[in-house]
Design an enzyme around this catalytic site. Structure first.
Site, mmCIF file in Angstrom:
data_model
loop_
_atom_site.group_PDB
_atom_site.id
_atom_site.type_symbol
_atom_site.label_atom_id
_atom_site.label_comp_id
_atom_site.label_asym_id
_atom_site.label_seq_id
_atom_site.Cartn_x
_atom_site.Cartn_y
_atom_site.Cartn_z
ATOM 1 N N LYS A 45 0.837 -1.203 0.000
ATOM 2 C CA LYS A 45 0.000 0.000 0.000
ATOM 3 C C LYS A 45 0.876 1.259 0.000
ATOM 4 C CE LYS A 45 -3.710 0.023 2.665
ATOM 5 N NZ LYS A 45 -4.970 0.183 1.926
ATOM 6 N N ARG A 115 -3.719 2.728 8.550
ATOM 7 C CA ARG A 115 -3.943 1.432 7.897
ATOM 8 C C ARG A 115 -2.689 0.585 7.864
ATOM 9 N NH1 ARG A 115 -8.273 1.672 3.805
ATOM 10 N NH2 ARG A 115 -9.149 3.742 3.847
ATOM 11 N N GLY A 124 -7.961 -7.946 4.657
ATOM 12 C CA GLY A 124 -8.805 -7.983 5.852
ATOM 13 C C GLY A 124 -8.179 -8.652 7.064
ATOM 14 N N ARG A 359 -2.559 -1.683 -6.517
ATOM 15 C CA ARG A 359 -1.615 -2.792 -6.365
ATOM 16 C C ARG A 359 -1.957 -3.826 -7.424
ATOM 17 N NH1 ARG A 359 -4.291 -4.903 -0.731
ATOM 18 N NH2 ARG A 359 -6.241 -5.551 -1.620
ATOM 19 N N HIS A 477 -15.135 -9.954 1.084
ATOM 20 C CA HIS A 477 -14.068 -10.796 1.610
ATOM 21 C C HIS A 477 -14.092 -12.194 0.991
ATOM 22 C CE1 HIS A 477 -12.381 -13.601 4.604
ATOM 23 N NE2 HIS A 477 -11.420 -12.690 4.637
ATOM 24 N N ARG A 598 9.605 -45.776 -11.436
ATOM 25 C CA ARG A 598 9.783 -46.660 -10.275
ATOM 26 C C ARG A 598 9.312 -48.052 -10.688
ATOM 27 N NH1 ARG A 598 7.809 -41.674 -7.489
ATOM 28 N NH2 ARG A 598 9.229 -41.162 -5.769
ATOM 29 N N ARG A 654 14.663 -46.835 -12.841
ATOM 30 C CA ARG A 654 15.369 -47.166 -11.601
ATOM 31 C C ARG A 654 15.188 -48.643 -11.277
ATOM 32 N NH1 ARG A 654 13.389 -44.348 -6.172
ATOM 33 N NH2 ARG A 654 11.726 -45.869 -6.378
ATOM 34 N N GLU A 789 20.886 -39.741 -2.950
ATOM 35 C CA GLU A 789 19.810 -39.529 -1.972
ATOM 36 C C GLU A 789 20.233 -39.893 -0.560
ATOM 37 O OE1 GLU A 789 16.414 -41.940 -3.091
ATOM 38 O OE2 GLU A 789 17.681 -43.545 -3.851
ATOM 39 N N SER A 808 20.858 -38.340 -10.230
ATOM 40 C CA SER A 808 19.528 -37.765 -10.033
ATOM 41 C C SER A 808 19.314 -37.655 -8.530
ATOM 42 C CB SER A 808 18.460 -38.653 -10.667
ATOM 43 O OG SER A 808 17.196 -38.094 -10.408
ATOM 44 N N GLY A 810 17.621 -37.680 -5.267
ATOM 45 C CA GLY A 810 16.373 -38.178 -4.692
ATOM 46 C C GLY A 810 16.134 -37.362 -3.434
ATOM 47 N N THR A 811 15.506 -36.225 -3.611
ATOM 48 C CA THR A 811 15.417 -35.297 -2.482
ATOM 49 C C THR A 811 14.421 -35.744 -1.418
ATOM 50 O OG1 THR A 811 13.992 -33.989 -3.920
ATOM 51 C CG2 THR A 811 16.249 -33.219 -3.632
ATOM 52 N N ASN A 812 13.607 -36.759 -1.724
ATOM 53 C CA ASN A 812 12.724 -37.282 -0.668
ATOM 54 C C ASN A 812 13.575 -37.994 0.381
ATOM 55 O OD1 ASN A 812 10.669 -36.464 -2.370
ATOM 56 N ND2 ASN A 812 10.332 -38.515 -3.204
ATOM 57 N N ASP A 813 14.370 -38.935 -0.091
ATOM 58 C CA ASP A 813 15.230 -39.653 0.858
ATOM 59 C C ASP A 813 16.329 -38.749 1.406
ATOM 60 O OD1 ASP A 813 14.489 -42.366 1.435
ATOM 61 O OD2 ASP A 813 14.648 -42.739 -0.706
ATOM 62 N N CYS A 875 14.607 -35.887 -8.895
ATOM 63 C CA CYS A 875 13.334 -36.570 -9.136
ATOM 64 C C CYS A 875 12.522 -36.734 -7.855
ATOM 65 C CB CYS A 875 13.565 -37.906 -9.817
ATOM 66 S SG CYS A 875 14.529 -39.056 -8.825
ATOM 67 N N TYR A 895 17.985 -30.781 -15.204
ATOM 68 C CA TYR A 895 16.532 -30.926 -15.333
ATOM 69 C C TYR A 895 15.892 -31.181 -13.973
ATOM 70 C CZ TYR A 895 17.167 -35.991 -14.790
ATOM 71 O OH TYR A 895 17.476 -37.229 -14.294
HETATM 72 C C1 PEP Z 1 13.564 -39.791 -3.565
HETATM 73 O O1 PEP Z 1 13.993 -40.392 -2.586
HETATM 74 O O2 PEP Z 1 13.575 -38.567 -3.678
HETATM 75 C C2 PEP Z 1 12.978 -40.539 -4.674
HETATM 76 C C3 PEP Z 1 12.585 -39.927 -5.767
HETATM 77 O O3 PEP Z 1 12.796 -41.876 -4.504
HETATM 78 P P1 PEP Z 1 11.605 -42.526 -3.672
HETATM 79 O O4 PEP Z 1 10.627 -41.446 -3.371
HETATM 80 O O5 PEP Z 1 11.042 -43.590 -4.543
HETATM 81 O O6 PEP Z 1 12.321 -43.050 -2.487
HETATM 82 MG MG MG Z 2 14.423 -42.505 -2.718
#
Ligand code: PEP
Ligand code: MG
Length: 921
Positions: A45, A115, A124, A359, A477, A598, A654, A789, A808, A810-813, A875, A895
């Site tokens: 604002k 304000r 709000g 805005r 609102h 997978r 994989r 990973e 690659s 594996g950002t989950n693990d 991935c 990627y």
């Molecule tokens: C991971 O670990 O990021 C991954 C892609 O493998 P998964 O989720 O199958 O363990």
């Molecule tokens: Mg994994």
């Protein structure tokens, strides 16, 4: 708008010797200390007011107390240092001069609004105080200056009410009660029917309410009023609904709000005054139309609160043609200047127009695409700039299902409201935000029905399928928040007779109770009392071939925008897909590679589990190979299908990853089965089978399966599995290559932390691949790489890269192992971590750039040092999260791979990441 804003340090100028920072920014008389690029400091604002002032637009003068002061307020335990107080006083004097009026003056009192205004709009959620400066004397001054006693006392009673509620925390009802009593005594229904005498009485009653409830007199000193109001606005930064709002929208808590103190202009002086809000384009559909609403003889809050239903803005042309024309000119100019749709607020005082805010306008995903492509067609922006106008997340709204039209048409509409936010909503009616949350937690789908929504409803709105209100206009609102959340919303459905206490409403002669089903279409505004099946979105219909692209305007624009994005992004966008139909969809969404297939998901296909179980139960390698031989053709066919769907793009496959017990029945279930069979006196093969299975399940049982016998460890202990999978991959690739589709598979070994693990598996892959190619008399190119990973994998990435042709992440693990948070169990405490601000975001949804991100950077750096040509992707789930995509772009990955539905989001986010350093502010 070409005037260059002058950013002068007024504070430093008035105190030449001090090195004091500047905390207060003035705007007025065509010149402002701030400008549009100072949102961090001045809030949205404040920076908009400064920019409009600099552009010579009619903006009432005022000053902005910066967001830094908000943080100081909290740091200093609700105290503002006296130096800042002095700076505020100096600016107040400047404001008095610009306004030609003095705070608290009996002859010519200055009235101001106070304000909130953070960097990101939070409609709000925080507090506002209007008409500040009035007291028992000043109100008489206002009366004699305006010759309008009714107006003066109406303003005063509004101020006491707002101040009492916001600053002194007296419930609104207490004031409403008194107002109703006076109205009743005078036999009037509307506030506007009260004359000066009645309003004087209201004022007296209100002051008594303050005294009784807040245990103090209503403060008569305007300077005290100002300080108290300023602090109340700072406090509102930390009220529950503002905190909840920031949590939903990922807005950090530490950016604070600015406070804008501005000379009041009055939309409530009579029939030649009014106030309104609007958008330069329709924020629900994107249509190029002047859009908004106004109320004659009203103050700003009356429009947004949804208490009175306002008139469409186009009707202003008849009522006040000159002001309307000027408003159109100004807002068109603002849209061109900001190169974006503007959401504006204005007040007309005695036919004179004042701009109070501009805005960038929040819009639905649908509108965002329409507007961005229209802007390019109108040459208002370049395609690159258009890419930055669409929030990647909002693309998801376009993929949400709609109603099955045939079914929808069959049901008569019960009523119709204003189509505030498009989309199909169907669910069970609830009448309170708390119920909405409760019911959704029980797995139900709900529609929140309210007379009007208030900011406190935010949590219920967030979980509902849709929002339906009986009052309020397109900028109420419910409408604003619904659009922002991308929730289907209908507002102002006036025919609904809602009885919130009895949890029911009546419409069209029918009573609808809590729990009954209703459906509505947020684009047409129709409400139906029925549950209606939905059908895929128009975009999906085009992608799956049931609708011709030329028949869908939104599809063509969606595709166009993404094609612009594809031209500027550096990151490749792949998809995680396990089966041929998923790969088809991913390709249609624009994925040009599979980043993760997978393979074990194929094991769950029809009729396959018994074979997989036989493989697991085998006592000898020979028996295991027998079962694997049965799996081979099935897996080969799946690979063939996936390769074919990707038309020659890279496909990363994989090898088996999860612990084997996941393919066997649950131990508890087997125990029950065995006990049941034994109790029934059975002794046959079924019982023997179950007992054998149970024994194997018990043998495979692990205390920490995620840290147990999985990933590459399976391939090392059962090399024949890797052999079978390699054979299936290479045979499928050979077949396709023979058919003329060149495919270069990328075989990926999971969970590698030691280079020798990879060497072991790579040797198997290379050996089997060579065998197959010899048998097939064909050479195909393939790569062998690994998932990174495990934290150790990042640390020794240089060693691993000597073996791996690609990485690659594996950002989950990697997140699980870096934090030591179980992927499957952390939900329980992560929510509390976020509430307590120990973590800002869920690290499984958006990459933790400091910790996990640092490991990614380390892995990239060390990997590329050892092998400069190393191909690197990611991935994990983070591949479809816009903030994470920005991070991966900056980390130099090649990627990202996301689930098929998130591919468009990733394409756009990758383009924005590539552009963010070059374009925009
Ligand atoms: C991971 O670990 O990021 C991954 C892609 O493998 P998964 O989720 O199958 O363990
Ligand atoms: Mg994994």
């Amino acid at each position: 708008m070409s005037k260059k804003p002058a950013v002068k340090n007024a504070a430093a100028k008035s105190k030449p010797s001090s090195k004091a920072r500047k905390y207060v920014y003035f705007f007025g008389n065509g010149k402002a200390d701030g400008n549009r690029h100072m949102k961090d400091l001045l809030g949205g604002k404040g920076s908009g007011l400064a920019e409009m002032t600099n552009a010579g637009l009619p903006v009432p003068p005022g000053f902005t107390i910066s967001t830094e002061v908000c943080n100081i307020y909290y740091r200093e335990k609700a105290k503002i240092p006296s130096a800042i107080d002095r700076e505020i006083e100096e600016n107040l004097r400047k404001l008095e001069k610009a306004a030609g009026a003095t705070l608290g003056s009996t002859e010519n009192p200055l009235l101001v609004s106070v304000r909130s205004g953070a960097k990101f709009s939070m409609p709000g959620m925080m507090d506002t105080i209007l008409n500040l400066g009035l007291n028992d004397d000043a109100v008489e001054g206002l009366k004699s200056r305006t010759q309008n006693g009714r107006f003066a006392f109406d303003s005063y009673r509004r101020f006491i009410q707002m101040f009492g509620n916001v600053v002194l925390e007296v419930p609104k009802d207490a004031f409403e009660h008194e107002l109703d009593a006076v109205k009743k005594a005078r036999g009037t229904k509307l506030d506007t029917d009260l004359d000066e005498g009645s309003l004087r009485e209201v004022v007296e009653r209100y002051k008594k309410v303050v005294k009784d409830r807040a245990k103090r007199e209503f403060p008569q000193d305007p300077h005290i009023q100002l300080t108290m109001s300023r602090d109340a606005v700072f406090r509102s930064w930390m009220n529950a609904r503002a905190i909840e709002y920031r949590r939903i929208y990922d807005i950090p808590d530490d950016i604070g709000t600015a406070v804008n103190v501005q000379m009041m202009v009055f939309g409530n002086t009579g029939a030649r005054s009014g106030t309104g809000v609007g958008f330069t384009r329709n924020p629900a559909t994107g249509a190029r139309e002047f859009f908004g609403e106004f109320l004659i003889n009203a103050q700003g809050e009356d429009v947004v609160s949804g208490v009175r239903t306002p008139q469409p803005i186009r009707e202003l042309e008849q009522v006040m043609p000159k002001a309307y024309k000027q408003l159109r000119e100004i807002t068109t100019r603002l849209e061109k200047h900001y190169k974006d749709v503007q959401d504006f607020e204005f007040t007309i005082q005695d036919e004179r127009l004042f701009m109070l805010q501009t805005r960038s306008g929040k819009r639905t995903g649908y509108a965002a695409i329409m507007i961005a492509s229209d802007f390019v067609a109108e040459k208002l922006v370049t395609p690159k700039e258009a890419i930055l106008l669409v929030d990647p997340e909002s693309l998801n709204q376009l993929l949400a299902p709609g109603f099955d039209r045939d079914e929808w048409e069959k049901i008569p509409a019960a009523t119709r409201g204003l189509p505030a936010s498009p989309g199909a909503a169907s669910g069970q009616v609830v009448f309170s935000a708390d119920h909405a949350v409760e019911w959704v937690n029980q797995g139900k789908q709900v529609i929140l029905v309210r007379r009007e929504t208030v900011p406190d409803d935010i949590h219920g709105m967030f979980v509902s399928q849709g929002i339906l209100t009986a009052t309020g206009g397109m900028t109420s609102h419910a409408a604003v928040v619904g659009r922002q959340m991308g929730k289907p919303s209908i507002v102002g459905a006036g025919a609904l007779e809602i009885d919130e206490s009895r949890r029911q409403f009546r419409v069209d002669g029918k009573t609808v109770r809590e729990g009954d089903y209703i459906s509505f279409d947020g684009l047409s505004g129709e409400v139906k009392i029925a549950r209606v099946a939905s059908k895929p979105s128009e975009i999906l219909q085009v992608l799956n071939g049931t609708l011709a692209a030329k028949k869908s305007g939104i599809y063509r624009r969606f595709e166009k925008l993404l094609s612009w994005a594809d031209k500027v992004r550096r990151l490749g966008v792949y998809a995680n897909a396990d089966l041929p139909d998923q790969a088809e969809l991913a390709y249609a969404f624009g994925a040009r590679g599979i980043g993760l297939c997978r393979t074990e998901h194929m094991f769950f296909g029809e009729g396959r589990i018994p074979i997989v179980q036989r493989m697991i139960l085998a006592d000898s390698e020979a028996d295991r190979r027998k079962a694997l031989n049965e799996l081979l053709p099935l897996q080969r066919d799946d690979f063939y299908g996936v390769f074919k769907a990707m038309r020659g793009c890279p496909v990363t496959i994989r090898t088996i990853d999860p612990p084997l017990h996941e393919f066997l029945p649950k131990r508890e279930d087997l125990m029950v089965d065995v006990a049941r069979l034994e109790a029934a006196g059975q002794t046959g093969t079924e019982l023997e089978e179950k007992k054998r299975l149970l024994a194997r399940v018990e043998q495979l049982h692990e205390f920490n399966p995620m840290l147990g016998h999985r990933g590459v460890r399976l391939g090392i202990t059962y090399p024949e599995i890797t052999e079978m999978q390699t054979r299936a991959i290479i045979e499928a690739a050979c077949r396709l290559n023979k058919e003329g589709i060149k495919i270069a598979p990328e075989i990926m070994i999971p969970l590698v932390g030691l280079v020798k693990e990879l060497s072991d598996q790579k040797a198997i892959v290379d050996r089997v691949a060579a065998d197959v190619m010899k048998e097939q008399r064909i050479t195909i190119k393939y790569l062998v790489g690994t998932m990174i990973e495990i934290p150790r994998g990042c640390i020794v990435a240089d060693q691993i890269a000597r073996e791996a042709q690609f990485f690659s992440f594996g950002t989950n693990d990697l997140t699980q192992l870096t934090f030591g948070f179980s992927r499957d169990d952390s939900g329980k405490f992560l929510k509390i971590y976020q509430e307590k601000k120990i973590l800002e975001k869920d690290p499984f949804a958006s990459i933790d750039t400091e910790g996990v991100g640092d490991l990614v950077r380390l892995g990239v750096e060390r990997g590329r040092k050892a092998r400069p040509s190393l191909k690197i992707g990611i991935c994990g789930e983070h591949g479809g999260d816009p903030a994470s995509v920005h991070f991966f772009h900056n980390a130099g990955l090649d990627y990202v791979s996301a689930s098929p539905y998130r591919v468009p989001v990733a394409r756009l986010a990758a383009a924005q990441a590539a552009l963010s350093v070059k374009v925009g502010d």
